[in-house]
Design a protein around this motif. Structure first.
Motif, PDB file in Angstrom:
ATOM      1  N   GLY A  41     -57.995  16.030 -37.426  1.00  0.00           N
ATOM      2  CA  GLY A  41     -57.825  17.356 -36.256  1.00  0.00           C
ATOM      3  C   GLY A  41     -56.358  17.373 -35.513  1.00  0.00           C
ATOM      4  N   VAL A  42     -55.384  16.767 -36.124  1.00  0.00           N
ATOM      5  CA  VAL A  42     -54.011  16.716 -35.394  1.00  0.00           C
ATOM      6  C   VAL A  42     -53.640  18.346 -35.246  1.00  0.00           C
ATOM      7  CG1 VAL A  42     -51.627  16.218 -35.649  1.00  0.00           C
ATOM      8  CG2 VAL A  42     -53.128  14.934 -36.752  1.00  0.00           C
ATOM      9  N   GLU A  43     -53.932  19.287 -36.156  1.00  0.00           N
ATOM     10  CA  GLU A  43     -53.121  20.663 -35.754  1.00  0.00           C
ATOM     11  C   GLU A  43     -54.044  21.157 -34.697  1.00  0.00           C
ATOM     12  OE1 GLU A  43     -51.446  24.257 -37.307  1.00  0.00           O
ATOM     13  OE2 GLU A  43     -51.076  22.077 -37.690  1.00  0.00           O
ATOM     14  N   GLY A  44     -55.283  20.959 -34.627  1.00  0.00           N
ATOM     15  CA  GLY A  44     -56.172  21.446 -33.664  1.00  0.00           C
ATOM     16  C   GLY A  44     -56.019  20.811 -32.173  1.00  0.00           C
ATOM     17  N   MET A  45     -55.463  19.748 -32.181  1.00  0.00           N
ATOM     18  CA  MET A  45     -55.118  19.177 -30.664  1.00  0.00           C
ATOM     19  C   MET A  45     -53.515  19.654 -30.564  1.00  0.00           C
ATOM     20  SD  MET A  45     -56.374  14.984 -31.261  1.00  0.00           S
ATOM     21  CE  MET A  45     -55.355  14.905 -32.850  1.00  0.00           C
ATOM     22  N   MET A  46     -52.765  19.921 -31.534  1.00  0.00           N
ATOM     23  CA  MET A  46     -51.549  20.260 -31.236  1.00  0.00           C
ATOM     24  C   MET A  46     -51.520  21.715 -30.777  1.00  0.00           C
ATOM     25  SD  MET A  46     -48.932  19.210 -34.418  1.00  0.00           S
ATOM     26  CE  MET A  46     -47.505  19.790 -33.519  1.00  0.00           C
ATOM     27  N   ILE A  47     -52.314  22.500 -31.225  1.00  0.00           N
ATOM     28  CA  ILE A  47     -52.439  24.156 -30.877  1.00  0.00           C
ATOM     29  C   ILE A  47     -53.016  23.991 -29.354  1.00  0.00           C
ATOM     30  CG2 ILE A  47     -54.654  24.552 -31.957  1.00  0.00           C
ATOM     31  CD1 ILE A  47     -51.335  26.836 -31.900  1.00  0.00           C
ATOM     32  N   THR A  48     -54.027  23.098 -28.971  1.00  0.00           N
ATOM     33  CA  THR A  48     -54.816  23.159 -27.894  1.00  0.00           C
ATOM     34  C   THR A  48     -53.576  22.656 -26.648  1.00  0.00           C
ATOM     35  OG1 THR A  48     -56.601  22.659 -29.062  1.00  0.00           O
ATOM     36  CG2 THR A  48     -56.550  22.177 -26.388  1.00  0.00           C
ATOM     37  N   GLY A  49     -52.786  21.880 -27.016  1.00  0.00           N
ATOM     38  CA  GLY A  49     -51.833  21.084 -26.349  1.00  0.00           C
ATOM     39  C   GLY A  49     -50.628  22.384 -26.093  1.00  0.00           C
ATOM     40  N   ALA A  50     -50.487  23.260 -27.013  1.00  0.00           N
ATOM     41  CA  ALA A  50     -49.530  24.248 -26.993  1.00  0.00           C
ATOM     42  C   ALA A  50     -49.924  25.369 -25.918  1.00  0.00           C
ATOM     43  CB  ALA A  50     -49.051  24.948 -28.461  1.00  0.00           C
ATOM     44  N   VAL A  51     -51.213  25.646 -25.971  1.00  0.00           N
ATOM     45  CA  VAL A  51     -51.705  26.656 -25.112  1.00  0.00           C
ATOM     46  C   VAL A  51     -51.909  26.301 -23.692  1.00  0.00           C
ATOM     47  CG1 VAL A  51     -54.136  26.596 -25.550  1.00  0.00           C
ATOM     48  CG2 VAL A  51     -53.103  28.663 -24.985  1.00  0.00           C
ATOM     49  N   VAL A  52     -52.671  25.071 -23.621  1.00  0.00           N
ATOM     50  CA  VAL A  52     -52.576  24.509 -22.228  1.00  0.00           C
ATOM     51  C   VAL A  52     -51.499  24.228 -21.600  1.00  0.00           C
ATOM     52  CG1 VAL A  52     -53.363  22.584 -21.062  1.00  0.00           C
ATOM     53  CG2 VAL A  52     -54.907  23.551 -22.708  1.00  0.00           C
ATOM     54  N   GLY A  53     -50.257  23.545 -22.386  1.00  0.00           N
ATOM     55  CA  GLY A  53     -48.873  23.464 -21.595  1.00  0.00           C
ATOM     56  C   GLY A  53     -48.407  24.789 -21.199  1.00  0.00           C
ATOM     57  N   PHE A  54     -48.611  25.790 -21.867  1.00  0.00           N
ATOM     58  CA  PHE A  54     -47.961  26.974 -21.891  1.00  0.00           C
ATOM     59  C   PHE A  54     -48.559  27.764 -20.574  1.00  0.00           C
ATOM     60  CE2 PHE A  54     -47.222  31.602 -22.118  1.00  0.00           C
ATOM     61  CZ  PHE A  54     -45.861  31.730 -22.364  1.00  0.00           C
ATOM     62  N   ALA A  55     -49.707  27.418 -20.431  1.00  0.00           N
ATOM     63  CA  ALA A  55     -50.562  28.255 -19.433  1.00  0.00           C
ATOM     64  C   ALA A  55     -50.261  27.374 -18.019  1.00  0.00           C
ATOM     65  CB  ALA A  55     -51.971  28.096 -19.536  1.00  0.00           C
ATOM     66  N   ILE A  56     -50.285  26.284 -18.278  1.00  0.00           N
ATOM     67  CA  ILE A  56     -49.854  25.443 -16.829  1.00  0.00           C
ATOM     68  C   ILE A  56     -48.585  25.995 -16.312  1.00  0.00           C
ATOM     69  CG2 ILE A  56     -49.620  23.176 -16.020  1.00  0.00           C
ATOM     70  CD1 ILE A  56     -51.792  22.198 -17.434  1.00  0.00           C
ATOM     71  N   THR A  57     -47.605  25.888 -17.309  1.00  0.00           N
ATOM     72  CA  THR A  57     -46.023  26.271 -17.033  1.00  0.00           C
ATOM     73  C   THR A  57     -45.911  27.604 -16.505  1.00  0.00           C
ATOM     74  OG1 THR A  57     -45.486  24.714 -18.822  1.00  0.00           O
ATOM     75  CG2 THR A  57     -43.923  26.185 -17.824  1.00  0.00           C
TER      76      THR A  57
END
Length: 307
Positions: A41-57
């Motif tokens: 599930g690495v791809e799924g965790m990466m894309i989730t981190g990408a969107v959450v990190g972006f939203a927080i920033t």
């Protein structure tokens, strides 16, 4: 075609930036697999981190908080995988694939309001004196902090796995979980900690794409980076320094093909674009022909506690 447009110093410096998301995801997955768990599930965790990190920033204007939030989001998603596989004993391959699909869908939902928006990126650090060294300065000492964090994670992981009792226990659990359990070690607890670490690293890798490499949100922007990370773990024979080498190799191929496109090399763009993936397959085939390559003995096997 004008190859003189390609600046070797800039090319190598860009290689480190291109490799960092894959490096972070791969070192996290290497630790997970060292503990005997196969998480696809690495791809799924990466894309989730990408969107959450972006939203927080976007909402805080603080990229550092974005990376912290991405790590937490990746770890939280990985815990879903951990509960399903370690407590409910679901199939690791099927659960990992499901996690990727879940992460891709979740990121599309969260990221919808942020499409096309720009974000504050991490500033580059110029290390005093070292950054002024000709050639080596621009290549090694003028990068954003996350590049140095990723290198410290590699060094720290190598040290823990090779020179500490915790690393010995983790490797023991990955090699023979029944023997580790018989000696009194908490197999499930060790594996859950490894899974959480892998998820946090994958989340930070995804955030690096959305906050540094391409500082805006685009749906599906990880574009297979998680699968490349999985391949690199095998290529590296589950060794941290080889993970570094593998990530920089594939990051270099990615940057080189982009530079060749810009220079107008008479090769179809589609062929250049797929070259990192083709080389991944070639490397895996070569490794598979060599037979045994150091996979943990209990990798992917379900652990049943006897008491």
């Amino acid at each position: 075609m004008d190859l003189s447009q390609i600046n070797p110093i800039l090319l190598i410096a860009s290689l480190m930036v291109a490799a960092t998301p894959i490096l972070l995801a791969a070192i996290g997955e290497a630790v997970v697999e060292k503990a005997g768990v196969l998480n696809l599930g690495v791809e799924g965790m990466m894309i989730t981190g990408a969107v959450v990190g972006f939203a927080i920033t976007v909402n805080t204007d603080a990229p550092a908080l974005g990376f912290v939030g991405a790590a937490i989001a990746g770890a939280a998603l990985s815990m879903l995988f951990g509960v399903l596989t370690q407590y409910l004993l679901s199939n690791q391959v099927a659960t990992g694939l499901g996690l990727t699909l879940f992460g891709l869908g979740l990121s599309s939902l969260i990221g919808k309001p942020y499409e096309g928006m720009k974000v504050t990126t991490l500033p580059k650090m110029e290390i005093p004196f070292l950054s002024d060294i000709p050639v080596l300065g621009p290549i090694l000492f003028k990068h954003d902090p996350m590049i140095y964090v990723s290198l410290m994670i590699i060094a720290g992981t190598w040290y823990v796995l090779k020179h500490t009792r915790a690393g010995l226990i983790l490797r023991g659990v990955g090699e023979n979980h029944d023997a580790a359990h018989a000696l009194g070690y908490k197999v499930i607890r060790v594996r859950l900690m490894a899974i959480a670490f892998g998820g946090a690293c994958a989340g930070m890798g995804g955030a690096y794409i959305s906050l540094v490499r391409v500082p805006q949100w685009v749906d599906g922007m990880t574009a297979g980076a998680g699968w490349i990370a999985l391949a690199i773990v095998v290529f590296a024979s589950w060794r941290p320094w080889r993970v570094l080498l593998g990530a920089y190799l594939f990051g270099g191929i990615t940057v080189l093909q982009l530079n060749l496109q810009a220079a107008g090399v008479p090769v179809p763009v589609e062929i250049l674009a797929m070259s990192p993936y083709v080389i991944t397959i070639v490397v895996l085939v070569i490794i598979s022909l060599k037979g045994h390559h150091g996979a943990p003995g209990a990798l992917g096997k379900i652990f049943h506690a006897t008491h």
